[in-house]
Write an enzyme that holds these catalytic residues in place. Structure first.
Site, PDB file in Angstrom:
ATOM      1  N   GLN A   1       0.849  -1.189   0.000  1.00  0.00           N
ATOM      2  CA  GLN A   1       0.000   0.000   0.000  1.00  0.00           C
ATOM      3  C   GLN A   1       0.889   1.245   0.000  1.00  0.00           C
ATOM      4  O   GLN A   1       1.968   1.235   0.572  1.00  0.00           O
ATOM      5  CB  GLN A   1      -0.908  -0.006   1.228  1.00  0.00           C
ATOM      6  CG  GLN A   1      -1.814  -1.226   1.311  1.00  0.00           C
ATOM      7  CD  GLN A   1      -2.680  -1.416   0.080  1.00  0.00           C
ATOM      8  OE1 GLN A   1      -3.289  -0.466  -0.409  1.00  0.00           O
ATOM      9  NE2 GLN A   1      -2.734  -2.631  -0.432  1.00  0.00           N
ATOM     10  N   GLY A   2       0.428   2.293  -0.650  1.00  0.00           N
ATOM     11  CA  GLY A   2       1.180   3.542  -0.676  1.00  0.00           C
ATOM     12  C   GLY A   2       1.977   3.739  -1.943  1.00  0.00           C
ATOM     13  O   GLY A   2       2.700   4.717  -2.078  1.00  0.00           O
ATOM     14  N   CYS A   3       1.876   2.801  -2.869  1.00  0.00           N
ATOM     15  CA  CYS A   3       2.587   2.908  -4.139  1.00  0.00           C
ATOM     16  C   CYS A   3       1.589   3.287  -5.232  1.00  0.00           C
ATOM     17  O   CYS A   3       0.483   2.741  -5.273  1.00  0.00           O
ATOM     18  CB  CYS A   3       3.251   1.577  -4.499  1.00  0.00           C
ATOM     19  SG  CYS A   3       4.500   1.040  -3.325  1.00  0.00           S
ATOM     20  N   THR A   4       1.982   4.207  -6.107  1.00  0.00           N
ATOM     21  CA  THR A   4       1.135   4.578  -7.233  1.00  0.00           C
ATOM     22  C   THR A   4       1.030   3.407  -8.195  1.00  0.00           C
ATOM     23  O   THR A   4      -0.047   3.073  -8.668  1.00  0.00           O
ATOM     24  CB  THR A   4       1.702   5.817  -7.950  1.00  0.00           C
ATOM     25  OG1 THR A   4       1.787   6.882  -7.003  1.00  0.00           O
ATOM     26  CG2 THR A   4       0.823   6.237  -9.103  1.00  0.00           C
ATOM     27  N   SER A   5       2.160   2.775  -8.479  1.00  0.00           N
ATOM     28  CA  SER A   5       2.178   1.566  -9.303  1.00  0.00           C
ATOM     29  C   SER A   5       1.719   0.402  -8.439  1.00  0.00           C
ATOM     30  O   SER A   5       1.730   0.469  -7.218  1.00  0.00           O
ATOM     31  CB  SER A   5       3.592   1.280  -9.793  1.00  0.00           C
ATOM     32  OG  SER A   5       4.120   2.381 -10.467  1.00  0.00           O
TER      33      SER A   5
END
Length: 142
Positions: A45-49
């Site tokens: 969680q917390g990744c754009t990709s």
């Protein structure tokens, strides 16, 4: 490949276009993840990709935990960042993981100035996920 070899190779490349190509090449060296490992439990969680990190915890000859990872992303540069992180962290004991500052290494390599804020946040999310796993493994071993 070791983290020292990656660092040395990175320093030989003066242009950031060449460095990005090298990071993408590193991403191509990642061990493939199974479809089952591309699960919501492994999603960072917390990744754009989209990013997945799958942990296998084993014990060494001294019965100490060893954390081994495989990782994947739908973005080429992020796959390369994962490859660098796994070179740094995978196959190591939890305390060694906690004693290693990946963000400092990435900053030393110049990524602070050359990653978008979203990618920087994603990198921090990946590092925090691995560090959380290490803290949990230490707590379970106590």
């Amino acid at each position: 490949m070791t983290i020292d070899e990656i660092t040395e190779n990175f320093e030989l490349l003066e242009e950031w276009d060449d460095r990005y190509r090298y990071v993408i090449e590193l991403g191509r060296t990642l061990e493939p993840m199974s479809e089952a490992e591309h699960s919501s439990a492994n999603k960072v969680q917390g990744c754009t990709s989209q990013v997945w990190l799958s942990l296998t915890a084993t014990r060494d000859a001294d019965n100490e935990p060893v954390l081994t990872y495989v990782g994947d992303s739908d973005a080429h540069i992020v796959r390369g960042l994962i490859a660098i992180l796994l070179t740094l962290y995978s196959g190591r004991k939890p305390q060694a993981i906690l004693d290693t500052d990946a963000i400092a290494l990435f900053n030393e390599l110049g990524f602070r100035e050359h990653l978008t804020p979203q990618r920087s946040n994603g990198l921090r999310a990946m590092v925090e996920r691995i560090r959380r796993d290490a803290r949990e493994a230490l707590a379970d071993a106590a």
